[in-house]
Design a protein around this motif. Structure first.
Motif, PDB file in Angstrom:
ATOM      1  N   SER A 195       0.826  -1.206   0.000  1.00 17.42           N
ATOM      2  CA  SER A 195       0.000   0.000   0.000  1.00 17.42           C
ATOM      3  C   SER A 195       0.862   1.259   0.000  1.00 17.42           C
ATOM      4  O   SER A 195       0.554   2.220  -0.697  1.00 17.42           O
ATOM      5  N   VAL A 196       1.956   1.250   0.749  1.00 17.33           N
ATOM      6  CA  VAL A 196       2.789   2.443   0.779  1.00 17.33           C
ATOM      7  C   VAL A 196       3.443   2.668  -0.590  1.00 17.33           C
ATOM      8  O   VAL A 196       3.451   3.780  -1.117  1.00 17.33           O
ATOM      9  N   PHE A 197       3.944   1.582  -1.192  1.00 20.94           N
ATOM     10  CA  PHE A 197       4.659   1.789  -2.450  1.00 20.94           C
ATOM     11  C   PHE A 197       3.722   1.962  -3.634  1.00 20.94           C
ATOM     12  O   PHE A 197       4.123   2.530  -4.656  1.00 20.94           O
ATOM     13  N   ILE A 198       2.496   1.527  -3.517  1.00 21.65           N
ATOM     14  CA  ILE A 198       1.536   1.868  -4.560  1.00 21.65           C
ATOM     15  C   ILE A 198       1.310   3.369  -4.560  1.00 21.65           C
ATOM     16  O   ILE A 198       1.274   4.017  -5.616  1.00 21.65           O
ATOM     17  N   GLY A 199       1.185   3.942  -3.382  1.00 27.56           N
ATOM     18  CA  GLY A 199       1.043   5.395  -3.284  1.00 27.56           C
ATOM     19  C   GLY A 199       2.244   6.095  -3.900  1.00 27.56           C
ATOM     20  O   GLY A 199       2.113   7.051  -4.670  1.00 27.56           O
ATOM     21  N   MET A 200       3.428   5.583  -3.592  1.00 27.08           N
ATOM     22  CA  MET A 200       4.641   6.189  -4.143  1.00 27.08           C
ATOM     23  C   MET A 200       4.655   6.079  -5.669  1.00 27.08           C
ATOM     24  O   MET A 200       4.995   7.020  -6.375  1.00 27.08           O
ATOM     25  N   TRP A 201       4.273   4.903  -6.144  1.00 28.21           N
ATOM     26  CA  TRP A 201       4.331   4.664  -7.584  1.00 28.21           C
ATOM     27  C   TRP A 201       3.346   5.561  -8.343  1.00 28.21           C
ATOM     28  O   TRP A 201       3.662   6.143  -9.367  1.00 28.21           O
ATOM     29  N   MET A 202       2.127   5.653  -7.796  1.00 31.42           N
ATOM     30  CA  MET A 202       1.092   6.428  -8.474  1.00 31.42           C
ATOM     31  C   MET A 202       1.456   7.898  -8.636  1.00 31.42           C
ATOM     32  O   MET A 202       1.166   8.510  -9.651  1.00 31.42           O
ATOM     33  N   PHE A 203       2.066   8.447  -7.609  1.00 29.45           N
ATOM     34  CA  PHE A 203       2.159   9.904  -7.577  1.00 29.45           C
ATOM     35  C   PHE A 203       3.549  10.459  -7.862  1.00 29.45           C
ATOM     36  O   PHE A 203       3.784  11.635  -7.694  1.00 29.45           O
ATOM     37  N   THR A 204       4.488   9.607  -8.231  1.00 33.47           N
ATOM     38  CA  THR A 204       5.841  10.158  -8.371  1.00 33.47           C
ATOM     39  C   THR A 204       6.497   9.878  -9.724  1.00 33.47           C
ATOM     40  O   THR A 204       7.709   9.757  -9.803  1.00 33.47           O
TER      41      THR A 204
END
Ligand code: HEM
Lengths: 338, 479
Positions: free
Chosen positions: B112-121
């Motif tokens: 979940s944390v790295f999905i957030g990172m992947w989506m927005f960066t």
């Protein structure tokens, strides 16, 4: 009660604390969609402020549930089956809000955006309200049978105390969310969030007094553990005072920390009162105790090692992710200032 | 207690089946899509071919949709052991809870944390670093499968436990992980997940190719899908064979049912491709057989006879009647298992075939795929097949364990929550059904629309192309 059992009771409390601190502001932002945003554009902005984080925050709840299963299976079994309908509705709320981010982003029509925005708001209101109700009922005491199963009727679940408890938790989350918005956004949304906190904090104090009164009347907290219960209660009020002060003095960081700490204070108060039980029976003989609800020492030991290794790693990259989404503030400013 | 003629137990079982099957439409698809997206982005990193970046972004959108539905239906799984199966949780908590908690700590946070990172960066990190995020998501979701299957494998084949204080207690954590069942079940499921997404992606691309849209883009996507699909399907089938050996050893009744044999087979044993059942009189009515094949499948030799359900039933009664009484029925539903197995294994073979054909006709030297409209149709329709194969697989695994919830240790009938009422279950079943319909429908609708809009569409999702950081102060201060 062994020291491992004590440790895991504490850790379950800690997991719920982190959950309420983090997901609390998510819920608040979800509710704020209805209160401070005037159009879909603004709603979208509010949602984006938690976009990268809400999912990770929710995992704390899943972890708390999983850890409870692993360390206190009798507690997990009794609590989750006993609060069947409340938890089912909580799940329903979490489902609605969980898909709303992705679905709203995909919805092209204004009506579609509106629909999923509402899904987020309703889910974000209901989840903390229902969890607040459940925890209040839990400390109030439930009709447990000798097998540790709750045999309750409607009034055991829904009563004045649990409704006040639910409202209090939802309100705390809302305020926490508004403080988060003050911290993360600029312009009008931020001002409106601040204006709303100034109105809501007085309401919260009324709510806290009502909750404290009911706590005195309906639970054995103050006869069993008077000192710690009073201290925590005073701490909760003081923290809310600090948050209010931050609202009037434009200190959003202070307000945010204080409102988060208030939520942790509430969890601490409830767990402190629960101790040394995990389920309070109306008939004290049927209460379930930490001492006899847990897994074996072996399993608790395994879990302790696992947690000692993994939790710091999880915390490290979670904090890093927040840091990443903060850094941009400066870099962008630097770039545009040039 | 019976309400409207349906027992509590049936309602709880129905709920488990409904929620898990629905959840498991999205899980393997998400795991595999994460892998495919990661592969595409990695190709971009190394080749700097922008098509592959576009592919990662585009298919990433469909991955995210599926992931969202997977997450919310996953929370149900975490809660429902306590809600519906509280006596099971009491009996098994000492063993079952740990993998679940570890799954959350080790896998869910990572995902979940790295999905957030992947989506927005996308525009914030160097391509190599950004690709690392989606690899971490892939890793997280695969680890999640490992731990939940550790729990499931114990239910199939209990190991490293002791019975004490009225419950099953963990005797050794490493023993739990060394369960031989786990090391066939986990690879089978994970390769199955890769297979699922690969053929779903290939199928979606095939439909677009039939419409002559973005030919290079979908051609490249299709080939990535088919290559991954080919390797994954071969591995799934190979591990499936190993898993069969495990089942023969640990759960002979399940195996006999998947092969539909009531009476002990002759030696050498012939294999029914298809057959008719008379389940009442426990008889096979007709069959089309391949001689010696069952001996081959079972023992990898041309000879050897296989025990039938009737014999196994007697053996199980002899073994367990002392403890559970003679009234228990040990037969598992043979028709469902027999046909599920054929659909699952048949799709495995079929996948390998269409991957080879697709790769052959689309080869760089002489690409004639666009002319093979029949093959594009076959690939397009096959996009649904892996979901059916997965469901069939779980039906075999779970129904074939009847009457046990934990094989040999605890029956399904004992596991259900004593305090939950039939009314509660009716209510939650109906509500789940409604929301699943809504979620599934919406997800398919959005995925389809994304697909039709194509990779160049400026869409409302704003994820892939977000250049405005959502959290930067000033990002939203429009004059
Ligand atoms: C010739 C090909 C295959 C064989 C021989 C095979 C064999 C098996 C067997 C024996 C089981 C039951 C295991 C148990 O009860 O412990 C099983 C389960 C399963 N299969 Fe297959 N399988 C094949 C192809 C596939 C394919 C192509 C997929 C999906 C794409 C798939 C997905 C599953 C799933 C999800 C399960 C349930 C989980 C498990 O127990 O592993 N299988 N398979």
């Amino acid at each position: 009660m062994s020291s491992l059992q004590l440790l895991w009771f504490f850790l379950i409390g800690l997991l719920f604390s982190v959950f309420f601190f983090l997901e609390g502001f998510d819920y608040g932002v979800g509710m704020a969609l209805r209160l401070i945003a005037h159009n879909e554009q603004e709603r979208g902005e509010l949602m984006q402020s938690i976009g990268p984080h809400w999912d990770g925050n929710e995992v704390w709840l899943i972890t708390a549930g999983g850890a409870m299963f692993a360390s206190f299976p009798y507690w997990y079994a009794s609590l989750f089956s006993g609060f069947y309908i409340i938890l089912f509705l909580t799940l329903f709320a979490l489902i609605l809000r969980g898909v709303s981010f992705e679905f709203r982003a995909h919805a092209l029509s204004p009506a579609g955006k509106k629909l999923w925005g509402w899904a987020l708001s309703i889910g974000s209101l209901c989840a903390p309200f229902l969890l607040g109700m459940m925890f209040t009922d839990l400390v109030k005491g439930m009709p447990l049978d000798a097998g540790g199963n709750i045999r309750g009727g409607f009034g055991d679940y829904v009563n004045l105390f649990s409704i006040v408890g639910g409202v209090a938790v939802a309100l705390l989350c809302l305020l926490h969310g508004l403080n988060f918005i003050r911290l993360k956004l600029t312009g009008e949304l931020r001002q409106r969030a601040q204006a709303l906190t100034k109105i809501l904090y007085p309401v919260l104090f009324v709510g806290l007094v009502a909750f404290a009164g009911l706590l005195l009347w309906q639970t054995d907290f103050f006869s069993k553990r008077p000192l710690s219960s009073w201290l925590l209660l005073i701490l909760i009020v003081l923290l809310s005072v600090v948050a209010t002060y931050g609202a009037y003095r434009d200190k959003e960081g202070l307000s945010f920390i204080a409102s988060g700490a208030t939520l942790i204070g509430v969890v601490a108060l409830l767990f402190n009162g629960l101790f040394p039980r995990v389920m309070v029976g109306n008939d004290p003989l049927h209460s379930i105790l930490i001492a006899n609800a847990s897994s074996t020492e072996y399993t608790l030991g395994v879990m302790t090692i696992v947690a000692a290794i993994l939790v710091p790693i999880v915390l490290a990259y979670t904090i890093w992710s927040y840091f990443v989404f903060n850094q941009r503030v400066d870099t962008k400013k630097v770039v545009s200032d040039k | 207690m019976l309400v409207l003629g349906v027992s509590m137990l049936s309602l709880a079982r129905f709920q488990f089946a409904m929620t898990t099957i629905f959840h498991f439409f999205f899980v393997p698809f998400s795991i595999g899509m994460a892998l495919l997206t990661a592969i595409m982005e990695t190709i971009y990193v190394f080749k700097r071919d922008d098509d592959y970046k576009k592919m990662a972004k585009f298919w990433g959108k469909i991955f995210l949709l599926s992931f969202a539905v997977g997450v919310v239906t996953g929370i149900i799984q975490e809660f429902q052991f306590g809600m519906n199966w509280s006596d099971y949780s009491r009996f098994m908590g000492d063993i079952f809870g740990a993998p679940l908690a570890i799954e959350a700590l080790l896998a869910f946070f990572l995902e979940s944390v790295f999905i957030g990172m992947w989506m927005f960066t996308w525009d914030r990190f160097k391509p190599g670093i950004h690709a690392l995020f989606i690899w971490l998501v892939t890793l997280g979701s695969s680890i999640s499968a490992l731990w939940i299957l550790t729990a499931n494998s114990f239910m199939q084949n209990p190991v490293a436990y002791r019975i004490a204080n009225g419950r099953a207690e963990m005797a050794s954590f490493s023993g739990l992980l060394k369960n031989p069942q786990l090391w066939v079940e986990f690879p089978h499921v994970i390769f199955g997940a890769f297979t699922t997404a690969a053929f779903a992606l290939a199928g979606m691309s095939a439909w677009r190719l039939l419409k002559h849209e973005n030919k290079t883009f979908y051609h490249k996507s299709l080939r990535v899908g088919l290559w991954v699909g080919l390797v994954a399907a071969i591995l799934t089938v190979a591990v499936g064979d190993l898993q069969t050996q495990q089942v023969i050893k640990d759960q002979p009744m399940k195996f006999a049912a998947t092969e539909g044999i009531y009476k002990d087979s002759g030696n050498p044993a012939s294999w029914s491709v298809v057959q008719g059942f008379d389940t009442k009189n426990k008889k096979v009515t007709w069959s089309i057989e391949v001689p010696r094949m069952l001996s081959l499948l079972t023992y990898h030799k041309a000879t050897g006879s296989v025990k039938g359900m009737d014999t196994i039933n007697k053996e199980l009664h002899a073994k367990y009647d002392g403890k559970y009484g003679s009234a228990i029925n040990y037969y598992v539903p043979p028709k469902t298992l027999f046909w599920s197995f054929r659909i699952m294994a048949g799709s495995g073979m079929f996948f390998i075939l269409i991957a080879v054909l697709g790769l052959w006709f689309s080869r760089a030297k002489k690409n004639t795929l666009q002319n093979q409209r029949w093959l594009l149709y076959v690939l397009g329709i096959s996009l649904w097949l892996p979901f059916i194969a997965n469901t069939c697989g779980w039906l075999i695994t779970e129904l074939g364990r009847f009457p046990w919830i934990v094989y040999g240790l605890y029956t399904i009938a004992d596991a259900v929550s004593p305090s939950v009422t039939a009314g509660d279950l009716w209510f939650s079943n109906i509500m789940y059904f409604l929301i699943f319909t809504l979620l599934g429908g919406t997800m398919i609708y959005f995925a389809h629309r994304t697909l039709v809009a194509g990779p160049d569409a400026l869409d409302g999702t704003g994820y892939a192309d977000t250049t405005v950081d959502p959290l930067s102060k000033g990002a939203f201060s429009h004059e």
